[in-house]
Design a protein around this motif. Structure first.
Motif, PDB file in Angstrom:
ATOM      1  N   ALA A  23     -21.096 -42.566  -7.743  1.00  0.00           N
ATOM      2  CA  ALA A  23     -20.791 -43.948  -7.365  1.00  0.00           C
ATOM      3  C   ALA A  23     -22.057 -44.745  -7.118  1.00  0.00           C
ATOM      4  CB  ALA A  23     -19.902 -43.958  -6.120  1.00  0.00           C
ATOM      5  N   ARG A  24     -23.014 -44.132  -6.388  1.00  0.00           N
ATOM      6  CA  ARG A  24     -24.260 -44.853  -6.096  1.00  0.00           C
ATOM      7  C   ARG A  24     -25.043 -45.176  -7.362  1.00  0.00           C
ATOM      8  NH1 ARG A  24     -24.743 -40.979  -2.045  1.00  0.00           N
ATOM      9  NH2 ARG A  24     -26.370 -39.928  -3.259  1.00  0.00           N
ATOM     10  N   GLY A  25     -25.028 -44.230  -8.305  1.00  0.00           N
ATOM     11  CA  GLY A  25     -25.771 -44.434  -9.540  1.00  0.00           C
ATOM     12  C   GLY A  25     -24.984 -45.160 -10.602  1.00  0.00           C
ATOM     13  N   LYS A  26     -23.695 -45.463 -10.286  1.00  0.00           N
ATOM     14  CA  LYS A  26     -22.799 -46.095 -11.273  1.00  0.00           C
ATOM     15  C   LYS A  26     -22.838 -45.332 -12.598  1.00  0.00           C
ATOM     16  CE  LYS A  26     -23.027 -50.697  -9.184  1.00  0.00           C
ATOM     17  NZ  LYS A  26     -21.763 -50.472  -8.460  1.00  0.00           N
ATOM     18  N   ILE A  27     -22.721 -43.996 -12.479  1.00  0.00           N
ATOM     19  CA  ILE A  27     -22.765 -43.117 -13.656  1.00  0.00           C
ATOM     20  C   ILE A  27     -21.338 -42.973 -14.169  1.00  0.00           C
ATOM     21  CG2 ILE A  27     -23.568 -40.886 -14.509  1.00  0.00           C
ATOM     22  CD1 ILE A  27     -25.332 -40.711 -11.991  1.00  0.00           C
ATOM     23  N   PHE A  28     -20.878 -43.971 -14.922  1.00  0.00           N
ATOM     24  CA  PHE A  28     -19.465 -44.057 -15.278  1.00  0.00           C
ATOM     25  C   PHE A  28     -19.177 -43.776 -16.753  1.00  0.00           C
ATOM     26  CE2 PHE A  28     -18.807 -47.430 -11.718  1.00  0.00           C
ATOM     27  CZ  PHE A  28     -18.972 -46.433 -10.757  1.00  0.00           C
ATOM     28  N   GLY A  29     -20.168 -43.898 -17.622  1.00  0.00           N
ATOM     29  CA  GLY A  29     -19.926 -43.833 -19.057  1.00  0.00           C
ATOM     30  C   GLY A  29     -19.206 -42.568 -19.491  1.00  0.00           C
ATOM     31  N   GLY A  30     -18.015 -42.724 -20.069  1.00  0.00           N
ATOM     32  CA  GLY A  30     -17.252 -41.592 -20.587  1.00  0.00           C
ATOM     33  C   GLY A  30     -16.684 -40.682 -19.524  1.00  0.00           C
ATOM     34  N   ARG A  31     -16.730 -41.092 -18.258  1.00  0.00           N
ATOM     35  CA  ARG A  31     -16.304 -40.200 -17.170  1.00  0.00           C
ATOM     36  C   ARG A  31     -14.850 -40.429 -16.780  1.00  0.00           C
ATOM     37  NH1 ARG A  31     -20.239 -37.102 -15.100  1.00  0.00           N
ATOM     38  NH2 ARG A  31     -22.385 -37.753 -15.499  1.00  0.00           N
ATOM     39  N   LEU A  32     -14.193 -39.311 -16.520  1.00  0.00           N
ATOM     40  CA  LEU A  32     -12.797 -39.294 -16.081  1.00  0.00           C
ATOM     41  C   LEU A  32     -12.668 -38.419 -14.854  1.00  0.00           C
ATOM     42  CD1 LEU A  32     -11.145 -38.446 -19.501  1.00  0.00           C
ATOM     43  CD2 LEU A  32     -10.691 -40.555 -18.257  1.00  0.00           C
ATOM     44  N   ALA A  33     -11.648 -38.702 -14.063  1.00  0.00           N
ATOM     45  CA  ALA A  33     -11.243 -37.777 -12.998  1.00  0.00           C
ATOM     46  C   ALA A  33      -9.812 -37.349 -13.289  1.00  0.00           C
ATOM     47  CB  ALA A  33     -11.333 -38.446 -11.636  1.00  0.00           C
ATOM     48  N   SER A  34      -9.595 -36.062 -13.302  1.00  0.00           N
ATOM     49  CA  SER A  34      -8.243 -35.511 -13.424  1.00  0.00           C
ATOM     50  C   SER A  34      -7.864 -34.921 -12.074  1.00  0.00           C
ATOM     51  CB  SER A  34      -8.206 -34.426 -14.505  1.00  0.00           C
ATOM     52  OG  SER A  34      -6.929 -33.820 -14.552  1.00  0.00           O
ATOM     53  N   VAL A  35      -6.758 -35.395 -11.507  1.00  0.00           N
ATOM     54  CA  VAL A  35      -6.342 -34.972 -10.166  1.00  0.00           C
ATOM     55  C   VAL A  35      -4.965 -34.338 -10.268  1.00  0.00           C
ATOM     56  CG1 VAL A  35      -5.869 -35.726  -7.812  1.00  0.00           C
ATOM     57  CG2 VAL A  35      -7.657 -36.872  -9.143  1.00  0.00           C
ATOM     58  N   ILE A  36      -4.883 -33.067  -9.863  1.00  0.00           N
ATOM     59  CA  ILE A  36      -3.615 -32.335  -9.918  1.00  0.00           C
ATOM     60  C   ILE A  36      -3.172 -32.044  -8.487  1.00  0.00           C
ATOM     61  CG2 ILE A  36      -2.452 -30.260 -10.756  1.00  0.00           C
ATOM     62  CD1 ILE A  36      -4.677 -30.043 -12.872  1.00  0.00           C
ATOM     63  N   GLN A  37      -2.007 -32.564  -8.122  1.00  0.00           N
ATOM     64  CA  GLN A  37      -1.442 -32.333  -6.792  1.00  0.00           C
ATOM     65  C   GLN A  37      -0.037 -31.790  -6.932  1.00  0.00           C
ATOM     66  OE1 GLN A  37      -2.576 -36.465  -5.324  1.00  0.00           O
ATOM     67  NE2 GLN A  37      -3.155 -35.270  -3.523  1.00  0.00           N
ATOM     68  N   PHE A  38       0.257 -30.767  -6.161  1.00  0.00           N
ATOM     69  CA  PHE A  38       1.524 -30.073  -6.297  1.00  0.00           C
ATOM     70  C   PHE A  38       2.543 -30.571  -5.280  1.00  0.00           C
ATOM     71  CE2 PHE A  38      -1.817 -27.233  -7.829  1.00  0.00           C
ATOM     72  CZ  PHE A  38      -1.357 -26.992  -9.118  1.00  0.00           C
ATOM     73  N   VAL A  39       3.829 -30.470  -5.639  1.00  0.00           N
ATOM     74  CA  VAL A  39       4.911 -30.988  -4.797  1.00  0.00           C
ATOM     75  C   VAL A  39       5.001 -30.199  -3.494  1.00  0.00           C
ATOM     76  CG1 VAL A  39       7.391 -31.387  -4.630  1.00  0.00           C
ATOM     77  CG2 VAL A  39       6.206 -31.813  -6.794  1.00  0.00           C
ATOM     78  N   ASN A  40       4.936 -28.870  -3.609  1.00  0.00           N
ATOM     79  CA  ASN A  40       5.079 -28.010  -2.421  1.00  0.00           C
ATOM     80  C   ASN A  40       3.875 -27.071  -2.314  1.00  0.00           C
ATOM     81  OD1 ASN A  40       7.792 -28.891  -1.650  1.00  0.00           O
ATOM     82  ND2 ASN A  40       8.444 -27.875  -3.547  1.00  0.00           N
ATOM     83  N   PRO A  41       2.703 -27.588  -1.980  1.00  0.00           N
ATOM     84  CA  PRO A  41       1.501 -26.744  -1.957  1.00  0.00           C
ATOM     85  C   PRO A  41       1.566 -25.604  -0.950  1.00  0.00           C
ATOM     86  CG  PRO A  41       1.056 -28.884  -0.945  1.00  0.00           C
ATOM     87  CD  PRO A  41       2.396 -28.983  -1.598  1.00  0.00           C
TER      88      PRO A  41
END
Length: 414
Positions: A23-41
């Motif tokens: 975030a500080r470096g604004k290193i965003f090019g081509g970057r994704l976040a994949s977030v997996i959250q389960f219903v009943n962890p």
């Protein structure tokens, strides 16, 4: 995010630190976040194997892409991924299908319907959805703070935290309490990695293998904040034998995979000669190649009972492991070389107040005899230490200064 966590003892904290850097470096090019959250962890608390199935599959998938992988305290899985901007759409579509396939194939094991498995994943582009991602990271951090505080209160309420003055030496009574906790604990939260790297010329450090170890200071803060765990060596040595068994459990439960690359773990000679290690030895080969594993033994453990050490050494080599002797100092290397110790590597400690030991020509000669590619300078915390090691002929280094050099080289690339 308000702050980066300084002492990284979990994937949660590593994720917060890495996100702040991006975030500080604004290193965003081509970057994704994949977030997996389960219903009943919470179901994973009773059936951790199901969770590990998914983690293993996701780690294997991520080895084909550029990015970082985090398993959080609430069993969420987060991946920061960088794709080629030129082929972004095609690669992204393929990645989405691969992750969906892993979740739907294992939906019964993780207690989800096929539809819930599909909806468990959320995607964020750093360049166009950063505010949403920032909000999610802040939410993760707040929940982690609540979790950490609750864990500390529960440990204190259970009487596991010492009640005596700060820095109280470890006693047999306190040892028994701590030992009982550790025998049931998941120590993976406190496990860290630090690279051993090749340094040559002006090239950035090149990681050769990762040392995996338990952060004793973080462990102490969680279960016995007022006890000096290292205050009584014989008692602490007993404690490390219990830690050995918990590290085995973490490794078998998915802390490493076949794609992890070479790594070392710290063990005791008595552990290696135990039935516990025989059980670990019979199972770890199904997860990683034994050639990937380097066993680190402390020098005092080697010389405590040299005959036992030789038995352990023979067993390790016959089983396919490599051996590293830790905690050697320049003066000891003059007396006991790598070959005499039957070790694949020796690790030399650098101490600032013993700098003159490193400019001794006899040391450089001994390192040459030992094989400079098998000697590691540990505790390389400064540029001065690095220069002394290079001048003595050493090529393998480990320490905070090396970690900082690796981070700096990555930031230049990014």
């Amino acid at each position: 995010m308000s702050e980066a966590v300084q002492n990284q003892s979990s994937d949660d904290e590593k994720m917060f630190t890495d996100f702040d850097r991006l975030a500080r470096g604004k290193i965003f090019g081509g970057r994704l976040a994949s977030v997996i959250q389960f219903v009943n962890p919470k179901t994973f608390e009773r059936n951790r194997e199901s969770y590990n199935i998914v983690v293993h599959s996701m780690r294997s998938l991520m080895s084909k892409y550029e990015g970082t992988f985090y398993t959080l305290h609430d069993y969420s899985i987060v991946m920061f991924i960088r794709l080629s901007e030129r082929f972004f759409d095609q690669t992204f579509e393929k990645l989405v299908l691969e992750i969906d396939d892993i979740l739907t194939r294992n939906n019964v094991a993780i207690g989800l319907t096929p539809e819930e498995a599909e909806n468990a994943v959320r995607w964020y582009r750093f360049d166009s959805q950063f505010e949403d991602l920032q909000e999610l990271m802040d939410n993760f951090q707040q929940r982690f703070r609540v979790f950490s505080e609750r864990r500390k209160r529960l440990l204190a309420k259970a009487g596991t935290a010492a009640t005596t003055g700060d820095g109280t030496p470890l006693t047999p009574g306190a040892l028994q309490q701590i030992d009982d906790i550790l025998k049931k604990a998941d120590v993976s939260t406190f496990m860290k990695r630090q690279p051993v790297t090749l340094c040559f010329g002006n090239q950035p450090p090149k990681p050769i293998f990762q040392e995996i170890f338990v952060g004793v200071n973080e462990l102490r803060q969680a279960i016995a904040p007022t006890v000096n765990l290292r205050g009584a060596r014989s008692l602490f040595h007993h404690l490390t034998r219990t830690l050995d068994t918990r590290v085995f459990r973490a490794l078998l439960d998915g802390f490493v995979t076949r794609n992890s690359g070479p790594f070392s773990i710290n063990l005791n000679v008595s552990t290696i000669l135990s039935d516990t290690f025989r059980d670990f030895d019979s199972r770890i080969g199904n997860i990683v190649k034994k050639e990937q594993i380097i066993i680190e033994l402390q020098r005092y453990d080697v010389f405590w009972d040299y005959n036992e050490y030789l038995l352990a050494c023979e067993f390790l080599h016959n089983s396919g492991y490599r051996l590293l002797i830790d905690g050697i100092t320049p003066d000891l290397l003059q007396l006991f070389g790598r070959k005499e110790l039957k070790a694949d590597f020796v690790k030399l400690f650098y101490f600032k107040d013993r700098h003159e030991d490193w400019i001794d020509k006899e040391l450089a000669s001994k390192i040459g005899e030992t094989d400079a590619n098998r000697v590691i300078m540990a505790r390389c915390e400064t540029e001065e230490a690095l220069k002394a090691g290079l001048a003595a002929g050493i090529r393998l280094f480990q320490g905070w200064h090396i970690d900082n050099m690796i981070r700096a080289s990555r930031e230049v690339v990014n």
